[in-house]
Design an enzyme around this catalytic site. Structure first.
Site, PDB file in Angstrom:
ATOM      1  N   GLY A 147       0.862  -1.177   0.000  1.00 19.83           N
ATOM      2  CA  GLY A 147       0.000   0.000   0.000  1.00 19.83           C
ATOM      3  C   GLY A 147       0.894   1.221   0.000  1.00 19.83           C
ATOM      4  O   GLY A 147       1.796   1.333  -0.829  1.00 19.83           O
ATOM      5  N   GLU A 148       0.698   2.067   0.967  1.00 19.29           N
ATOM      6  CA  GLU A 148       1.559   3.247   1.092  1.00 19.29           C
ATOM      7  C   GLU A 148       2.053   3.239   2.527  1.00 19.29           C
ATOM      8  O   GLU A 148       1.271   3.410   3.460  1.00 19.29           O
ATOM      9  CB  GLU A 148       0.752   4.496   0.753  1.00 19.29           C
ATOM     10  N   SER A 149       3.346   3.023   2.694  1.00 17.94           N
ATOM     11  CA  SER A 149       3.852   2.730   4.036  1.00 17.94           C
ATOM     12  C   SER A 149       3.698   3.890   5.019  1.00 17.94           C
ATOM     13  O   SER A 149       3.516   3.665   6.211  1.00 17.94           O
ATOM     14  CB  SER A 149       5.307   2.262   3.970  1.00 17.94           C
ATOM     15  N   CYS A 206       6.023  -5.469   0.332  1.00 20.09           N
ATOM     16  CA  CYS A 206       6.163  -4.115  -0.212  1.00 20.09           C
ATOM     17  C   CYS A 206       6.101  -3.054   0.893  1.00 20.09           C
ATOM     18  O   CYS A 206       7.041  -2.951   1.666  1.00 20.09           O
ATOM     19  CB  CYS A 206       5.134  -3.912  -1.313  1.00 20.09           C
ATOM     20  N   ARG A 264      13.056   2.846   0.086  1.00 22.53           N
ATOM     21  CA  ARG A 264      11.589   2.800  -0.064  1.00 22.53           C
ATOM     22  C   ARG A 264      11.083   2.683  -1.492  1.00 22.53           C
ATOM     23  O   ARG A 264      10.132   1.966  -1.762  1.00 22.53           O
ATOM     24  CB  ARG A 264      10.969   4.058   0.558  1.00 22.53           C
ATOM     25  N   ILE A 291       5.488  -3.190  -7.614  1.00 23.44           N
ATOM     26  CA  ILE A 291       4.741  -1.935  -7.771  1.00 23.44           C
ATOM     27  C   ILE A 291       5.385  -0.886  -6.856  1.00 23.44           C
ATOM     28  O   ILE A 291       5.301  -1.003  -5.635  1.00 23.44           O
ATOM     29  CB  ILE A 291       3.255  -2.109  -7.392  1.00 23.44           C
ATOM     30  N   ARG A 292       6.035   0.087  -7.439  1.00 23.86           N
ATOM     31  CA  ARG A 292       6.783   1.093  -6.661  1.00 23.86           C
ATOM     32  C   ARG A 292       7.560   0.377  -5.532  1.00 23.86           C
ATOM     33  O   ARG A 292       7.490   0.758  -4.373  1.00 23.86           O
ATOM     34  CB  ARG A 292       5.830   2.142  -6.054  1.00 23.86           C
ATOM     35  N   HIS A 313       4.781  -8.553  -4.785  1.00 21.12           N
ATOM     36  CA  HIS A 313       3.408  -8.861  -4.349  1.00 21.12           C
ATOM     37  C   HIS A 313       2.998 -10.291  -4.702  1.00 21.12           C
ATOM     38  O   HIS A 313       2.391 -10.508  -5.743  1.00 21.12           O
ATOM     39  CB  HIS A 313       2.435  -7.888  -5.020  1.00 21.12           C
ATOM     40  N   GLU A 345       0.619 -11.918  -3.594  1.00 19.49           N
ATOM     41  CA  GLU A 345      -0.853 -12.056  -3.548  1.00 19.49           C
ATOM     42  C   GLU A 345      -1.499 -11.680  -4.881  1.00 19.49           C
ATOM     43  O   GLU A 345      -2.686 -11.889  -5.075  1.00 19.49           O
ATOM     44  CB  GLU A 345      -1.425 -11.209  -2.395  1.00 19.49           C
TER      45      GLU A 345
END
Ligand code: GLN
Length: 197
Positions: A52-54, A84, A115, A143-144, A179, A181
Site C-alpha cells: 500500500g503506502e507505508s 512491499c 523505499r 509496484i513502486r 506482491h 498475492e
C-alpha cells in the site's frame, strides 16, 4: 490456526484470498481475519502486513494501537509476513525519504530499506525471479517496490534481482519487495504457512 491480515489500507482482499487458497490447497484448517482495530492481533497465530503506502499505513496502525501489538507479537515469535509497504514497515532502518518524512517504522527486522528502489507507479513491472528453495522461478509483481539495502547477521537472503535483495527472512519474519498475492502461484503463501509449524 488464525491468520490476521492488517486491513487498514492496501492489497488486503488479495492477501486474504491468497492465504485462504494456500490453507485449502494444503488441507490445513484455518481462519483468516481482517484487522482494522486494536485487540485482534494478540488472537492471531500469524500476521500479514500488505502493500500500500507505508507512510499512511504506518501512521494509521500507530493511531489504532495496532503497531505496538505487532511488535509484541514479533517478540513472541508469531510469524509475520510484510509485502512491499509491509516490508518497509518491518525494517529497523529507513532511507533518506523515511528520515525526511519522519515516518515511523515498526523496527522489528534487521534490515535497511530503500523505499522506492524500483521507481514510481508507472515503473511497475513483473519478472521471473529465483527464490531460495523453489525449484522453478517465481513470477514477481513489483509496484513502486522497495529494496533491502542491508541485512543483519541473523537475516537469510531468499531472493535477489539484478544484485538487489528483494526477499529475506529473520526467524519468524518474512519480508518481500514484490506482491505474491497478485499472482496465482501459491508457493510464497505456502512457505509462510510452513513458518507456523
Ligand atoms: N514504496 C511504497 C512505500 O514505501 C510501497 C509500494 C507498495 O506497497 N506497492 O510506501
Amino acid at each position: 490456526m488464525r491468520i490476521g491480515v492488517i486491513a487498514i489500507q492496501g492489497n488486503v482482499e488479495e492477501h486474504v484470498n491468497a492465504i485462504q487458497r494456500a490453507l485449502d490447497r494444503t488441507c490445513r484448517q484455518g481462519e483468516v481475519i481482517k484487522i482494522k482495530h486494536k485487540g485482534l492481533v494478540p488472537t492471531c497465530d500469524a500476521l500479514i502486513i500488505p502493500g500500500g503506502e507505508s507512510t499512511t499505513l504506518g501512521r494509521l496502525m500507530e493511531k489504532e494501537g495496532i503497531s505496538s501489538e505487532i511488535k509484541n507479537a514479533a517478540n513472541e515469535g508469531v510469524p509475520i509476513m510484510g509485502t512491499c509497504a509491509g516490508l518497509v514497515l518491518l525494517a529497523k532502518r529507513g532511507d533518506e525519504l523515511v528520515k525526511k518524512t519522519g515516518q515511523s517504522l515498526l523496527s522489528i527486522m534487521d534490515i535497511a530499506v530503500n523505499r522506492n528502489a524500483f521507481g514510481r507507479q508507472k515503473e511497475s513491472f513483473e519478472t521471473l525471479i529465483d527464490f531460495k528453495g523453489f525449484d522453478s522461478p517465481f513470477n514477481a509483481v513489483f509496484i513502486r517496490a522497495p529494496s533491502i539495502t542491508w541485512v543483519g547477521k541473523d537475516v537469510e537472503i531468499l531472493s535477489e534481482y539484478k544484485g538487489v535483495i528483494i526477499a529475506a527472512r529473520q526467524k519468524n519474519m518474512l519480508s518481500l519487495a514484490f506482491h505474491p498475492e497478485l499472482t496465482d502461484d501459491p508457493r510464497i503463501h505456502n512457505y509462510f504457512l510452513k513458518m507456523m509449524e
